[in-house]
Structure formats: structure tokens, C-alpha cells
Design an enzyme around this catalytic site. Structure first.
Site, short mmCIF file in Angstrom:
data_model
loop_
_atom_site.label_atom_id
_atom_site.label_comp_id
_atom_site.label_asym_id
_atom_site.label_seq_id
_atom_site.Cartn_x
_atom_site.Cartn_y
_atom_site.Cartn_z
N TYR A 149 0.84 -1.21 0.00
CA TYR A 149 0.00 0.00 0.00
C TYR A 149 0.88 1.26 0.00
CZ TYR A 149 -3.83 3.12 1.43
OH TYR A 149 -4.76 4.14 1.50
N LYS A 153 1.26 3.56 -3.24
CA LYS A 153 0.77 4.95 -3.26
C LYS A 153 1.90 5.93 -3.57
CE LYS A 153 -3.69 4.68 -2.12
NZ LYS A 153 -4.80 5.35 -2.84
N ASN A 178 -6.05 9.53 8.65
CA ASN A 178 -7.15 8.68 9.15
C ASN A 178 -8.50 9.41 9.14
OD1 ASN A 178 -4.53 7.76 10.36
ND2 ASN A 178 -5.84 6.02 10.89
N VAL A 192 -11.66 2.83 14.55
CA VAL A 192 -12.92 3.49 14.94
C VAL A 192 -14.11 2.55 14.73
CG1 VAL A 192 -14.48 5.41 14.45
CG2 VAL A 192 -12.02 5.81 14.51
N ARG A 281 1.04 9.67 14.38
CA ARG A 281 0.65 10.26 13.09
C ARG A 281 -0.23 11.48 13.33
NH1 ARG A 281 -2.23 6.26 9.64
NH2 ARG A 281 -0.31 5.31 8.96
N1 UDP Z 1 -6.05 -0.73 16.19
C1 UDP Z 1 -6.39 -1.21 17.45
N2 UDP Z 1 -7.49 -2.02 17.54
C2 UDP Z 1 -8.27 -2.34 16.48
C3 UDP Z 1 -7.91 -1.84 15.21
C4 UDP Z 1 -6.78 -1.04 15.10
O1 UDP Z 1 -5.74 -0.91 18.45
O2 UDP Z 1 -9.26 -3.06 16.67
C5 UDP Z 1 -4.87 0.17 16.10
C6 UDP Z 1 -3.90 -0.15 14.95
O3 UDP Z 1 -2.93 -1.10 15.37
C7 UDP Z 1 -3.30 1.22 14.69
C8 UDP Z 1 -4.45 2.19 14.98
O4 UDP Z 1 -5.36 1.46 15.81
O5 UDP Z 1 -2.25 1.49 15.59
C9 UDP Z 1 -5.17 2.67 13.73
O6 UDP Z 1 -5.50 1.55 12.96
P1 UDP Z 1 -6.35 1.65 11.63
O7 UDP Z 1 -6.30 0.32 10.95
O8 UDP Z 1 -7.67 2.25 11.91
O9 UDP Z 1 -5.57 2.75 10.76
P2 UDP Z 1 -4.05 2.80 10.22
O10 UDP Z 1 -3.19 1.84 11.00
O11 UDP Z 1 -4.11 2.46 8.78
O12 UDP Z 1 -3.65 4.20 10.51
#
Ligand code: UDP
Length: 321
Positions: A149, A153, A178, A192, A281
Site C-alpha cells: 500500500y 501509493k 485517518n 474506529v 501520526r
Molecule cells: N487498532 C487497534 N485495535 C483495532 C484496530 C486497530 O488498536 O481493533 C490500532 C492499529 O494497530 C493502529 C491504529 O489502531 O495502531 C489505527 O489503525 P487503523 O487500521 O484504523 O488505521 P491505520 O493503521 O491504517 O492508521
């Protein structure tokens, strides 16, 4: 003056929100393109009777022939959450990013259309600069499980700038942080949607790692406004431009907030942190404020309320009518 706008990934989370917003303008015709892999036609089925809306099931990995003049293209097509883009889908994800960009840039070139690329904060990888501004070149692990990904990108960004330099294609590159809100898929595995759906079903909230990692969450309506404003900028503005909400939260804080809103008695289960999961982030949105005269309006608490309402109806359609 009427305009025809093509949106790839149009039945996904952001795409469907974008279709619904743009169709409100009676001078706009929308061609929504999606392969329905992580998106779903159901997300845009309420638009299907509108004569200004057309749905085409198509995978952007393959060239697309359109027999009418297109004015603008929003290239949003790509599985965007780790559960959809990783594992045995990784090669498909890279192809979607790279071949999808080439095919849509070719279409833009043929139509002399403006084209906007949905890039991502993932181009910054595990950032060594905080908050991240557009000049930061990132810290991506090119052989990790997120690379399909992230690097896909990044390559798409480079293709956009090369099509601009070589062929003069009118491009815009946005880097989306996000985002959450209605039309998210409950199976996306995003933090979320996971927390809200778990809480509504009285299940434990699953935190990956110790929950000290941060994210900055933007409500979808704010993001869609910014995307449309970016498309409307002068042709000499190409980006990249960060779009997101700079309010930063730890995952522990998010879990606490969801508990307070739905059920304070819920337990939290701590699971292992996935590989290459970014620690921090937060977008620097100085450029967006200046160029778009935009900043997010919806606070996390308010956006969560609206998102909880959406998922409550999805999970329990009868009780919530
Ligand atoms: N995450 C978590 N529990 C969940 C899903 C995700 O703690 O049930 C954590 C994940 O490890 C990351 C953050 O939440 O650190 C955001 O994850 P998401 O997949 O929403 O977005 P991305 O990692 O792509 O920013």
C-alpha cells in the site's frame, strides 16, 4: 456549465460520501467506477435512480473506455485498510495503486481532464518528523507487510508528477490521514469502526499493542469538503497536500471515549501490535489552511456520536428505526 466527473472507488467509504456530496449540484453528472472489492454498490444504491448518476463495475487494473467527455477524475480506487490490502491481496493492492494510476492518468490525458489522486499519510511510513508536513519524505519499510500500500501509493504519486511533467496532465495529489464516519465498513478492521461495533455488541474492545500509538482522526464530511476544494484549486497547484484533522489521540484515549459514549463497563483486550504499525501520526495542515482556506470543523466527540448512530442502525436495523 455542466460537468462530468468520474470517481474510481466510488462505492467505497470515501467514494460514496463524495458521490453523495457532488450529486447535490444539479450541473454535475457522476460516473461511479468500482470493482466492489472493498466497496459495495449498496453504499450508492440510493443514487441509482438519479439520471445524473451512472455506476460502472470495473477494476482499474484494466484500461477503461468511456464514450463521453470527462471533465474531472477523482482516483480513489484502492483497498485502504490493512485487512483488505495485506496478506494474499498484497500484489493486487500494488497493481491497483500503480496500474490503476496509469489507466486513470491515460483517461485524463485523452480527455484533457483534471485528475486528483487519493494518496495517503502512509507515504510517511513510521515518521521521524512530527507532525508530518508535505516536505517530509517519509520512512517506509519497502519490504514490510504495509509496503504494498505505502510503496504503491508512493509510486502512484510519482506517476502523477511524471504525467504532469511529460504530458501536461492537470493533476492534484492529496495525502489523506485517518478518516472515519458513516459508510465505513464494519468489516474494515479500522480502529474506529472496530471499537464502535464491538461496544454496540457488548464485546471487549481490542487494542493492538499497549495503545500508546497515536492517530489523528478526521470526520468524513470535513475531508470531503477539503477534497472538493482541492479539485477546484488553480491548475498550477499540484500538491501534494495533507488533508486530515490535526487533533491527535492515543488509541487508549479513543477506547476510553467510545466506552464513555456506549458502555463504561466494557473490558479491553490487548492484542499484539501488527508489524510496521506507525507509532505516531498527525498532519501538519498549514498548507491546506492557506491554499484551501479550510480546516476541520467536527471534533472527535461529535463525529463519534454521528458514527455511532450510523453503526447502531446497521447493526440493529429494526430497533433503531
Ligand atoms: N487498532 C487497534 N485495535 C483495532 C484496530 C486497530 O488498536 O481493533 C490500532 C492499529 O494497530 C493502529 C491504529 O489502531 O495502531 C489505527 O489503525 P487503523 O487500521 O484504523 O488505521 P491505520 O493503521 O491504517 O492508521
Amino acid at each position: 456549465m455542466s460537468k462530468t466527473i468520474l470517481i474510481t472507488g466510488g462505492s467505497g467509504f470515501l467514494g460514496s460520501n463524495l458521490c453523495k456530496k457532488l450529486i447535490q449540484d444539479e450541473n454535475i453528472k457522476i460516473i461511479c467506477v468500482d470493482n466492489n472489492y472493498s466497496g459495495s454498490f449498496e453504499n450508492v444504491s440510493d443514487l441509482s435512480n438519479n439520471p445524473r448518476f451512472k455506476f460502472i463495475e470495473h477494476d482499474v487494473i484494466y484500461p477503461l473506455e468511456i464514450n463521453e467527455k470527462i471533465d474531472e477524475i477523482y482516483n480513489l480506487a484502492c483497498p485502504a485498510s490493512p485487512v483488505w490490502y495485506q496478506g494474499d491481496k498484497a500484489i493486487f493492492t500494488t497493481k491497483t495503486c500503480v496500474l490503476g494510476a496509469i489507466n486513470m492518468l491515460e483517461l485524463a490525458k485523452k480527455n484533457n481532464a483534471k485528475i486528483l489522486q487519493a494518496s495517503t499519510s502512509e507515504v510517511y511510513g513510521e515518521p521521524l518528523v512530527h507532525p508530518q508536513n508535505e516536505n517530509y519524505r517519509g520512512n517506509v519499510n519497502p519490504i514490510g507487510i504495509r509496503a504494498c500500500y505505502d510503496e504503491g501509493k508512493r509510486c502512484a504519486e510519482s506517476l502523477f508528477f511524471d504525467y504532469n511533467r511529460i504530458f501536461g496532465v492537470k493533476i492534484k495529489v492529496i495525502r489523506i490521514f485517518n478518516t472515519y464516519g458513516p459508510m465505513m465498513d464494519s468489516k474494515d478492521g479500522r480502529v474506529v469502526s472496530n471499537f464502535i461495533c464491538q461496544a454496540l455488541k457488548n464485546e471487549d474492545l481490542t487494542i493492538y499493542g499497549n495503545g500508546s500509538q497515536t492517530r489523528s482522526f478526521c470526520y468524513v464530511d470535513d475531508l470531503i469538503d477539503a477534497i472538493i476544494k482541492t479539485m477546484a484549486t488553480n491548475d498550477d497547484f499540484l500538491g501534494p497536500i495533507n488533508l486530515g484533522n490535526p487533533d491527535e489521540f492515543t488509541i487508549n484515549e479513543l477506547a476510553q471515549l467510545v466506552k464513555e459514549k456506549i458502555n463504561n463497563n466494557l473490558n479491553i483486550t490487548y492484542n499484539p501490535l501488527p508489524a510496521d504499525d506507525p507509532t505516531q501520526r498527525k498532519p501538519d495542515i498549514t498548507l491546506a489552511k492557506k491554499i484551501l482556506n479550510w480546516e476541520p470543523k467536527v471534533k472527535l466527540s461529535q463525529g463519534l456520536d454521528r458514527t455511532i448512530e450510523y453503526f447502531a442502525k446497521k447493526i440493529n436495523p429494526k430497533e433503531n428505526k
